[in-house]
Scaffold this active site. Sequence first.
Site, PDB file in Angstrom:
ATOM      1  CD  GLU A 245      -2.903  -1.243   0.323  1.00  0.00           C
ATOM      2  OE1 GLU A 245      -3.167  -0.208  -0.308  1.00  0.00           O
ATOM      3  OE2 GLU A 245      -3.482  -2.323   0.108  1.00  0.00           O
TER       4      GLU A 245
ATOM      5  CB  CYS B  52      -1.707   7.000   1.218  1.00  0.00           C
ATOM      6  SG  CYS B  52      -3.161   6.248   1.932  1.00  0.00           S
TER       7      CYS B  52
HETATM    8  P1  NAD Z   1       8.585   4.561   4.686  1.00  0.00           P
HETATM    9  O1  NAD Z   1       8.560   3.745   3.459  1.00  0.00           O
HETATM   10  O2  NAD Z   1       9.738   5.451   4.905  1.00  0.00           O
HETATM   11  O3  NAD Z   1       8.526   3.610   5.993  1.00  0.00           O
HETATM   12  C1  NAD Z   1       7.458   2.731   6.192  1.00  0.00           C
HETATM   13  C2  NAD Z   1       7.927   1.613   7.110  1.00  0.00           C
HETATM   14  O4  NAD Z   1       8.905   0.824   6.458  1.00  0.00           O
HETATM   15  C3  NAD Z   1       8.562   2.076   8.417  1.00  0.00           C
HETATM   16  O5  NAD Z   1       8.107   1.263   9.458  1.00  0.00           O
HETATM   17  C4  NAD Z   1      10.038   1.851   8.167  1.00  0.00           C
HETATM   18  O6  NAD Z   1      10.785   1.631   9.347  1.00  0.00           O
HETATM   19  C5  NAD Z   1      10.013   0.598   7.327  1.00  0.00           C
HETATM   20  N1  NAD Z   1      11.199   0.365   6.495  1.00  0.00           N
HETATM   21  C6  NAD Z   1      12.051   1.280   5.970  1.00  0.00           C
HETATM   22  N2  NAD Z   1      13.000   0.654   5.243  1.00  0.00           N
HETATM   23  C7  NAD Z   1      12.739  -0.675   5.294  1.00  0.00           C
HETATM   24  C8  NAD Z   1      13.353  -1.833   4.725  1.00  0.00           C
HETATM   25  N3  NAD Z   1      14.420  -1.749   3.933  1.00  0.00           N
HETATM   26  N4  NAD Z   1      12.808  -3.030   4.976  1.00  0.00           N
HETATM   27  C9  NAD Z   1      11.698  -3.154   5.750  1.00  0.00           C
HETATM   28  N5  NAD Z   1      11.086  -2.091   6.320  1.00  0.00           N
HETATM   29  C10 NAD Z   1      11.594  -0.860   6.089  1.00  0.00           C
HETATM   30  O7  NAD Z   1       7.207   5.352   4.698  1.00  0.00           O
HETATM   31  P2  NAD Z   1       6.753   6.506   5.702  1.00  0.00           P
HETATM   32  O8  NAD Z   1       7.549   7.722   5.373  1.00  0.00           O
HETATM   33  O9  NAD Z   1       6.752   5.974   7.086  1.00  0.00           O
HETATM   34  O10 NAD Z   1       5.220   6.703   5.276  1.00  0.00           O
HETATM   35  C11 NAD Z   1       4.796   7.594   4.308  1.00  0.00           C
HETATM   36  C12 NAD Z   1       4.444   6.886   3.016  1.00  0.00           C
HETATM   37  O11 NAD Z   1       3.440   5.890   3.268  1.00  0.00           O
HETATM   38  C13 NAD Z   1       3.839   7.798   1.993  1.00  0.00           C
HETATM   39  O12 NAD Z   1       4.409   7.548   0.735  1.00  0.00           O
HETATM   40  C14 NAD Z   1       2.366   7.425   1.965  1.00  0.00           C
HETATM   41  O13 NAD Z   1       1.732   7.721   0.772  1.00  0.00           O
HETATM   42  C15 NAD Z   1       2.435   5.971   2.265  1.00  0.00           C
HETATM   43  N6  NAD Z   1       1.156   5.459   2.796  1.00  0.00           N
HETATM   44  C16 NAD Z   1       0.384   4.663   1.986  1.00  0.00           C
HETATM   45  C17 NAD Z   1      -0.864   4.204   2.430  1.00  0.00           C
HETATM   46  C18 NAD Z   1      -1.718   3.326   1.566  1.00  0.00           C
HETATM   47  O14 NAD Z   1      -2.603   2.663   2.100  1.00  0.00           O
HETATM   48  N7  NAD Z   1      -1.529   3.270   0.265  1.00  0.00           N
HETATM   49  C19 NAD Z   1      -1.309   4.547   3.698  1.00  0.00           C
HETATM   50  C20 NAD Z   1      -0.503   5.357   4.490  1.00  0.00           C
HETATM   51  C21 NAD Z   1       0.739   5.800   4.022  1.00  0.00           C
END
Ligand code: NAD
Length: 647
Positions: free
Chosen positions: A364, A398
């Site tokens: 997502e 998002c």
């Molecule tokens: P992010 O990708 O930086 O981090 C998300 C999660 O992934 C965190 O828990 C982080 O610690 C973890 N992570 C980071 N690197 C990783 C790796 N290599 N392996 C495994 N896990 C890892 O995202 P963010 O900045 O926390 O959130 C914002 C983003 O989320 C925006 O792009 C937003 O659009 C998206 N989002 C999407 C939805 C949806 O349902 N489509 C909902 C909410 C947020």
Amino acid sequence: MISTHFSKLQLRGLNRLGDVVIPGDHDFPSFSSLKLDDHVDRILDHMNDDDRSGLKIVMSLFAFLPKFFIFFILWITEKAEGESFLASQLRLVNTGLKGVIFTLYYSNLNSKSEIIHQVMEWDANINDYPDEGDEMQQYTDEALSGESQKYFDTIMDAHKIREISRNAEPKLRSLSIDSRLRYISRLKEVILNKREMIIDRIQADNGKSRTDALVSEIFGVLDHLAWLEKYAAKALADEKVPTPVSLLGKSSKIYYEPMGTVLIISPWNYPFYQAIVPITASFVAGNAVIYKPSEVTPLTGLIEELLQAADFQPSWVQVAYGEGKMGADLIDQRPDKIFFTGSVATGKKIMAQASQYLIPVELELGGKDPSIVFEDANLERAVRGVLWGALTCTGQSCTSVEQVYVHESIYDKFKKMLLGEVSKIRQGTDSNGEGEIGRMTAHSQTKIVAEHLQDALDKGASLLFGDSWDRETDLIPPLVLENLQKNMLMVQEETFGPIVPLQKFSSEQELIDELNESKYGLSASIWSADKQRCDRVSRALKTGNVSINNVMLTEGNHNLPFGGVKDSGIGRYKGVHGLRAFCHSKSVLIDGNSSKCEVNWFPYTEKKYKSFDKMMVSLFSGGIGNFVKFALTGVGLESYSDKIAKK
Ligand code: NAD
């Protein structure tokens, strides 16, 4: 346990500390399984006011800390070496805390019959939950027998977390859907009762306004849990599906079975919703869960506290705190499914890593959602809807509106009305529900908004509102812009901040073509009085979700699956589709226990080949006559197959 000195919260902290010091074994009960009655007060009565308040503060803190942290604190204070003042104070804290626990424990176990009674009660609890933390218990025991460093290292280790979840899988699999749903109902009740405290925690970590936290996180979560209560049993029940006439006499079913362990990795923008919704959906489907919250908004201890209050066993849902590396380490432990919500960049890394083990992945991801306002829209409603869609949760959803396309014939009027409304918006992380947009959650995101704004201004955009922002503070006012161009970051990339970029359009088809060029496809909103046009445009847009004459509302109906296309993600969650995504679908075909030989089994003969061919042609040629021919050939073929098989 009762106390006039300690609050319920502090008693909970005392129990957590007690269970770290005395986790119990098969001969003796754990600290928390004793009934301590008024023993706590008997100790506290003898303390002076200063010591008592110190103990209260520590117990309140322990009520929220995960047990391994409490263990770590005890370990640090025990290992403090040397003659320094600090070291001796730390050792004193250790002795004091353990002293309280041991005194309470042994003063309560004062007769043999009582010990036997307590052990029996404890055993009864264990039998209720045979897999409950056996593994955890083992580590704790090891730790308390002197291998504390090992305990601390291993408990944080992805490998051990996975072992615990693997251990929990059989028990979860064996729970009926009705019993799983009883936990969901208890959790719903706990969340409803503790909502104000949860909102405080969300605001502290995330900075959103109180009403945003109430509506988009608490209400959304309760609504989802109510959906599970109402629909999950039906969605996961065995499904009978039609069996074709060529397989006459047989029946077919699909079983929706647990996958094992689901790893959930979540972002920071909806820290409560993005925890509870996927955790409970995975759990209801019968899976053990490992939940990795964002390091930016961990809500430390909250999810465990709520699940514990709803009687979930710790091994059923484990919360693995840490940065991205913890997520990556957990993937290497080969969970049975990964449910990831976050940025496109991280989503790609996760998919690449998961591909090594062929772990199914659901992603997502981000979006650049357009809102399209046609000339016949109810303008007052569209203005309010667009503003809310762009600014709720400070534009950090998002599905935030990140592009506003207004038909050229109403553009000036729309702009004037929007600027009138935007100036009334109140900003701040409020405590009474009157703040409208809160602060940015992460300063790193503030920097991205500043970069996109500067890039847009450098390339010719005009800032109509929000000039007061110093490009540094996390309290960003709404930024309304116009004169945007395709080559700007604010048009191409997800900004994830409180932006309202206005653009004119004249042709419906040209706009659809332009929007469909975007790499994203999460959601869109369309404003028009013409139902046919709304239907046409919603079908033409390459996106996962569309709200018509509303905004970000598909998420509001838990019967609708949610997810994106293109770079916005893979897979769907929520609704029947989404719940089944946490299951393996097992196909089952049932036949009678006869001695009949199937026509397609050996032996093959030329006559069989020709009859089969004739039967196939008549079956797929259509018409009553052919159907009769198919039936007669089929009966003949069956008896012939049987006869030659028995020769
Ligand atoms: P992010 O990708 O930086 O981090 C998300 C999660 O992934 C965190 O828990 C982080 O610690 C973890 N992570 C980071 N690197 C990783 C790796 N290599 N392996 C495994 N896990 C890892 O995202 P963010 O900045 O926390 O959130 C914002 C983003 O989320 C925006 O792009 C937003 O659009 C998206 N989002 C999407 C939805 C949806 O349902 N489509 C909902 C909410 C947020």
